[in-house]
Design an enzyme around this catalytic site. Structure first.
Site, mmCIF file in Angstrom:
data_model
loop_
_atom_site.group_PDB
_atom_site.id
_atom_site.type_symbol
_atom_site.label_atom_id
_atom_site.label_comp_id
_atom_site.label_asym_id
_atom_site.label_seq_id
_atom_site.Cartn_x
_atom_site.Cartn_y
_atom_site.Cartn_z
ATOM 1 N N GLN A 251 -27.126 -10.174 34.728
ATOM 2 C CA GLN A 251 -26.472 -10.084 33.590
ATOM 3 C C GLN A 251 -27.073 -9.278 32.562
ATOM 4 O O GLN A 251 -26.616 -8.302 31.567
ATOM 5 C CB GLN A 251 -25.956 -11.224 33.118
ATOM 6 C CG GLN A 251 -24.663 -11.880 34.086
ATOM 7 C CD GLN A 251 -23.837 -11.115 34.576
ATOM 8 O OE1 GLN A 251 -23.163 -10.440 33.712
ATOM 9 N NE2 GLN A 251 -23.670 -10.799 35.963
ATOM 10 N N HIS A 254 -26.831 -5.250 32.168
ATOM 11 C CA HIS A 254 -25.635 -4.627 31.705
ATOM 12 C C HIS A 254 -26.027 -3.993 30.049
ATOM 13 O O HIS A 254 -25.634 -3.005 30.168
ATOM 14 C CB HIS A 254 -24.638 -5.585 31.315
ATOM 15 C CG HIS A 254 -23.922 -5.914 32.583
ATOM 16 N ND1 HIS A 254 -23.006 -4.942 33.069
ATOM 17 C CD2 HIS A 254 -23.497 -7.035 33.304
ATOM 18 C CE1 HIS A 254 -22.217 -5.567 34.184
ATOM 19 N NE2 HIS A 254 -22.750 -6.823 34.218
ATOM 20 N N GLU A 320 -19.407 -16.661 28.640
ATOM 21 C CA GLU A 320 -18.572 -15.933 29.362
ATOM 22 C C GLU A 320 -18.646 -16.158 30.876
ATOM 23 O O GLU A 320 -17.595 -16.389 31.586
ATOM 24 C CB GLU A 320 -18.902 -14.225 29.155
ATOM 25 C CG GLU A 320 -18.177 -13.242 30.053
ATOM 26 C CD GLU A 320 -18.750 -11.805 30.152
ATOM 27 O OE1 GLU A 320 -17.954 -10.949 30.344
ATOM 28 O OE2 GLU A 320 -19.933 -11.825 29.699
ATOM 29 N N HIS A 321 -19.771 -16.336 31.306
ATOM 30 C CA HIS A 321 -20.250 -16.537 32.627
ATOM 31 C C HIS A 321 -20.790 -17.854 32.820
ATOM 32 O O HIS A 321 -21.791 -17.975 32.023
ATOM 33 C CB HIS A 321 -20.948 -15.708 33.717
ATOM 34 C CG HIS A 321 -20.188 -14.226 33.540
ATOM 35 N ND1 HIS A 321 -20.811 -13.297 32.661
ATOM 36 C CD2 HIS A 321 -19.344 -13.700 34.291
ATOM 37 C CE1 HIS A 321 -20.054 -12.031 32.867
ATOM 38 N NE2 HIS A 321 -19.076 -12.570 33.686
ATOM 39 N N ASP A 354 -18.275 -10.551 39.479
ATOM 40 C CA ASP A 354 -18.196 -9.244 38.783
ATOM 41 C C ASP A 354 -17.638 -8.046 39.760
ATOM 42 O O ASP A 354 -16.969 -7.107 39.135
ATOM 43 C CB ASP A 354 -19.467 -8.885 38.589
ATOM 44 C CG ASP A 354 -20.469 -9.223 37.412
ATOM 45 O OD1 ASP A 354 -19.550 -9.852 36.350
ATOM 46 O OD2 ASP A 354 -21.521 -9.296 37.153
ATOM 47 N N HIS A 413 23.604 -23.149 9.135
ATOM 48 C CA HIS A 413 23.191 -23.567 10.654
ATOM 49 C C HIS A 413 24.182 -24.910 11.101
ATOM 50 O O HIS A 413 24.509 -24.960 12.001
ATOM 51 C CB HIS A 413 21.674 -24.136 10.473
ATOM 52 C CG HIS A 413 20.654 -23.022 10.537
ATOM 53 N ND1 HIS A 413 20.650 -22.098 9.560
ATOM 54 C CD2 HIS A 413 19.783 -22.540 11.517
ATOM 55 C CE1 HIS A 413 19.482 -21.105 9.772
ATOM 56 N NE2 HIS A 413 19.153 -21.613 11.226
#
Length: 423
Positions: A251, A254, A320-321, A354, A413
């Site tokens: 990761q 990235h 995230e992961h 991924d 109403h």
């Protein structure tokens, strides 16, 4: 990487870990200027930004015709793997499609229906790496949901990446534009001479892409603000330090702003993970990017006084992961409330998610996993509730309706109910 005890973290260190925004706030002013210029100048601004930021002279912004030719040019083996990944992703997302339903509630026929959005834009990053997987993840769930027109924006290049273009074709996109960064988000949101505007924009990107999504969200729906990649691994003494480190390094590959964390109550394992990270980073092609990510303030290897403290740490981090490499992984999962996508056991690398396991890799970052799930078919659907009442059913609740309406000062109403029972 250094090893640090969770209990020893200072307030500033905790803030760097738990309040991370990866520079998005600092990018807002620049993104706002770019968005406004594209909104007013259209293709002219897109072409000038392509020269300035990408070093590319863009002719046709619309490159839809190019994606099928790219698929034809691509190596057969690579194309077959893209198609395998696409099939797995499609199968998983097809299982998410909700069914319309109606149910009888004592004379009240109530239900819920779903309809797809008409026009959606998916951003597919480029720049220092090609991301055909992001094309599959952004386009396929939209098409599974039934979206009629899915447009893709991806950064321009002197030689556009055939794998990315082929993946866009395999995923089933209807239009493709060479535009990147904040300017691509603005083009999708507001339209230009070449780009048709959309109702919603999805997909990850750098901090300027994320900041631009924040700028346009009042005029165009977005999925969520997804920043640089994150992973947190919870490990016990049974975990292989080399395997844990490989997930962190993967990761980190990235983006230098990626956040990569491991937490364990085993001090010996923590030291081995840190050592393995440094060793493996040096062996990778993108070693400079990896090392910068490993060294940033939102990354690290941490020791916990117990697995319970590790679980609390993971919940607060809301990665995230989330990878759980421990004997009692499912029990630990039940105790953790936040994590975009969870990977259980030693043979579930984050990289599988991924690319080809099936679940979506467009996931919330920066702690948003506490309140937001990853990209899914639901993001491309609008729900409608439907109700039909017969006379008896309305009579049963008429006094409740009229009393509440008059309590709120809404006499009309109440009268709209009474009117139906006038002789």
């Amino acid at each position: 990487m250094n090893v640090q005890a969770v209990a020893d973290l200072s307030p500033d260190e905790r803030a760097a870990l738990f309040d991370r925004d990866a520079g998005v706030a600092a990018a807002r002013d620049t993104a706002r200027d770019i968005v406004e210029r594209v909104r007013t100048e259209g293709d002219v601004a897109l072409r000038e930004y392509a020269e300035e930021f990408d070093g590319v002279s863009v002719g046709n912004v619309d490159i839809t015709d190019e994606v099928e030719r790219a698929a034809d040019r691509l190596d057969d083996d690579l194309l077959a793997h893209i198609e395998t990944a696409a099939a797995n992703i499609r199968e998983f997302h097809e299982a998410q499609r909700p069914e319309n339903w109606t149910k009888e509630f004592e004379g009240r026929e109530l239900g819920r229906r779903y309809r797809p959005l008409e026009r959606v834009g998916a951003y597919v990053p480029g720049g220092t790496a090609a991301y055909p997987s992001s094309a599959l993840m952004g386009v396929i769930p939209a098409k599974v949901a039934g979206v009629d027109h899915v447009a893709v924006a991806t950064p321009p290049a002197e030689d556009l990446n055939d794998a990315t273009l082929a993946a866009i074709h395999v995923a089933g996109a209807d239009a493709v534009y060479q535009a990147g960064g904040a300017q691509a988000i603005a083009a999708l949101a507001y339209g230009t001479e070449s780009v048709s505007s959309v109702q919603k924009i999805v997909g990850p990107g750098n901090r300027f892409v994320t900041a631009a999504k924040a700028e346009v969200r009042e005029d165009c729906e977005i999925d969520f603000l997804a920043g640089p990649s994150e992973v947190l691994v919870i490990a016990d003494g049974t975990a292989d330090p080399g395997v844990v480190a490989s997930d962190l390094v993967a990761q980190a590959e990235h983006d230098p702003n990626a956040s990569v964390v491991a937490v364990t109550p085993d001090e010996s394992l923590a030291a081995d993970i840190a050592q393995e990270c440094d060793r493996q980073a040096g062996e990778r092609d993108r070693s400079d990017v990896i090392q910068e990510a490993l060294d940033n303030d939102a990354s690290g290897v941490f020791t916990a006084r117990s697995m319970s403290e590790a679980v609390l740490f993971a919940g607060e981090y809301a990665a995230e992961h989330l990878s759980i490499q421990a004997e009692n992984d499912e029990e630990l999962l039940d105790r953790i409330e936040a994590g975009g996508s969870v990977f259980l056991g030693p043979f579930s690398p984050v990289a599988a998610g991924d690319y080809a396991a099936g679940p979506n890799h467009v996931l919330p970052t920066g702690g948003l996993a506490k309140t937001t799930g990853g990209l899914s078919v639901d993001h491309f659907l609008v729900s409608q509730t439907v109700q039909r009442l017969d006379r008896d059913a309305l009579a049963d609740i008429s006094e409740t309706v009229t009393t509440l309406a008059e309590t709120e000062g809404l006499e009309a109403h109440a009268e709209s109910v009474r009117k139906r029972f006038e002789e």
